[in-house]
Motif scaffolding. Structure first.
Motif, short mmCIF file in Angstrom:
data_model
loop_
_atom_site.label_atom_id
_atom_site.label_comp_id
_atom_site.label_asym_id
_atom_site.label_seq_id
_atom_site.Cartn_x
_atom_site.Cartn_y
_atom_site.Cartn_z
N SER A 190 -6.18 -4.50 -8.89
CA SER A 190 -6.97 -5.42 -8.29
C SER A 190 -7.55 -6.31 -9.11
CB SER A 190 -7.82 -4.66 -7.55
OG SER A 190 -7.45 -3.87 -6.75
N VAL A 194 -5.54 1.46 -8.80
CA VAL A 194 -5.76 0.32 -7.88
C VAL A 194 -6.69 -0.63 -8.35
CG1 VAL A 194 -6.59 -0.21 -5.42
CG2 VAL A 194 -4.98 1.82 -5.86
N SER A 231 0.88 -1.38 0.12
CA SER A 231 0.09 -0.01 0.01
C SER A 231 0.64 1.19 -0.05
CB SER A 231 -1.09 -0.05 1.37
OG SER A 231 -1.52 -1.18 1.30
N HIS A 244 -10.80 -4.34 -2.66
CA HIS A 244 -10.67 -3.04 -3.81
C HIS A 244 -11.81 -3.06 -4.57
CE1 HIS A 244 -7.16 -1.89 -2.09
NE2 HIS A 244 -6.31 -2.73 -2.07
#
Length: 430
Positions: A283, A279, A128, A266
């Motif tokens: 994902s 992101v 992250s 996510h």
């Protein structure tokens, strides 16, 4: 302000990195992936009361039990005299979510300061971007290989659990587990070990299937709960060993379910809150990649005809619909409830839910869901077991024995009813 010692590129050449142990097989394989990428890694194996006492000495006793054990294991190791403290570093995961696990790293640094070990660098293992070190970075190839290592670990855990309780010669399954762990660990040190994935899985299945076993039935008992206490024998007082000693077959959901949860979270954020960007794309790619490997593993198990395959992660997502929302994601979140539902659906209705002290999310999605699950599945026999520094192992095992007694009584009644039905059918046929 926190005094953070950075792990530098120079330290990469000189320092040994110690990592706490939650899953011996999985973490051994992941450690060797890191070795392949140039790091000196050692998996800690110290346990016992000394670890608990070290945790109690340097971590506030209101913190969750897993934090106390992880930090206690590392400080106990550092004080053992085994390591050169000027050339040693520590590594701990940092999830980035709302669970207190995101803050273990800060608790660890405070504990090191109190123990006069504040000069030891602590590396955050996270994807992250929470913390960065010039001497450590996570690359895409490293992540991809780590996923394969986790699937290998899940496969070995599954095979060992399905054979161990039925083996005729005690220790056969454990020796096979150790043999394959060493073999895959060595392969994890090579860049292309993932290319032999299905070939290795088929060889594992053949070797475990060749172990002589008894046909005597075994009571299946599933273990769910907070991730550390669910898997760590240090945390759960060797729960799996105890269940095997009671004539049970242990069923433990794999670690990849938790990885799937992090990816799915996510995607769920995008559905609930409209989040997108890089992101979300990453994902989706990660979800596709993991699902592809999952299918390979399940195919090998199904083709074997000997071992039961775990349900696909997508099935777990469907099982919780109408039971708990997938926006419930603190700690193990909805996955813990889904694992109990999947166990019940697969015929394993006897479940131990491991509850560590201080884990509020686990008490909600675990213990808090038992009544709902029992209403939906009257056959469910679920018992929550609390684990903390002061909990009595005898009391824990007595509660489990009571659950097993209930399970065996139900089985006896079911067999009695089946026998009566068979006798009535035979009489009617005459």
């Amino acid at each position: 302000m926190e005094n953070r010692i950075e792990f530098t590129e120079e330290m990469r050449k000189t320092h040994t990195i110690l990592i706490p142990n939650m899953l011996p097989v999985h973490f051994e394989l992941i450690a060797n992936v890191l070795v392949q990428h140039g790091y000196k890694i050692e998996l800690l194996k110290n346990e016992g009361r000394a670890v608990v006492d070290a945790g109690l000495s340097y971590v506030h006793n209101d913190m969750c039990y897993p934090a106390l054990l992880c930090i206690g294991q590392m400080i106990d190791a550092l004080k053992s005299g085994k390591y050169d403290l000027d050339h040693t570093a520590l590594m701990i995961t940092q999830t980035g979510g709302g669970c207190r696990a995101s803050n273990y790293i800060h608790l660890l640094r405070k504990a090191l300061e109190r123990a006069n070990l504040g000069h030891i660098p602590v590396i955050s293992l996270n994807v992250s971007g929470l913390e960065k070190n010039s001497g450590f970075s996570i690359t895409v190839p490293m992540l991809a290989q780590a996923v394969y290592a986790i699937f290998y670990g899940d496969m070995l855990m599954l095979l060992n659990n399905q054979v161990r309780s039925r083996e005729i010669h005690a220790g056969d399954s454990q020796r096979m587990l150790e043999t394959w762990t060493r073999r895959i660990a060595e392969e994890c040190r090579t860049p292309r070990f993932a290319t032999r994935f299905q070939k290795n899985l088929r060889a594992m299945v053949r070797d475990f299937a060749a172990i002589p076993v008894t046909d005597e039935p075994r009571l299946k008992v599933g273990i769910v709960g907070e991730i550390y206490v669910k898997y760590s024998s240090l945390a759960n007082n060797h729960l799996e060993d105890f269940l095997v000693s009671q004539g049970c077959e242990v069923v433990v959901p794999g670690l990849m379910g938790f990885i799937g949860l992090m990816i799915e979270n996510h995607l769920e954020d995008a559905r609930l809150y409209g989040k997108g960007g890089a992101v979300l794309v990453a994902s989706k790619v990660a979800g596709w990649y993991v699902e592809r490997i999952e299918k390979k593993m399940r195919r090998v198990l199904i083709e074997s005809g000997r071992f039961a395959a775990p349900a696909p992660f997508k099935t777990l997502c469907r099982l919780v619909e109408g039971v708990i929302g997938r926006g419930c994601k603190m700690g193990e979140g909805w996955l813990l409830t889904a694992e109990m539902l999947e166990l019940i659906d697969s015929g394993c209705s006897n479940i131990i839910c491991a509850q560590p002290f201080g884990c509020l999310p686990n008490h909600i999605v675990g213990k808090g869901m038992i009544r709902t699950l029992s209403r939906l599945h009257p056959e469910a026999n679920i018992v929550p077991i609390d684990y903390d520094p002061g909990a009595s192992r005898v009391n824990q095992e007595n509660r489990i024995k009571l659950m097993l007694a209930v399970a065996r009584e139900r089985e006896a009644r079911a067999h009695g009813a089946s026998a009566s039905a068979a006798e009535e059918a035979a009489v009617s046929a005459q």
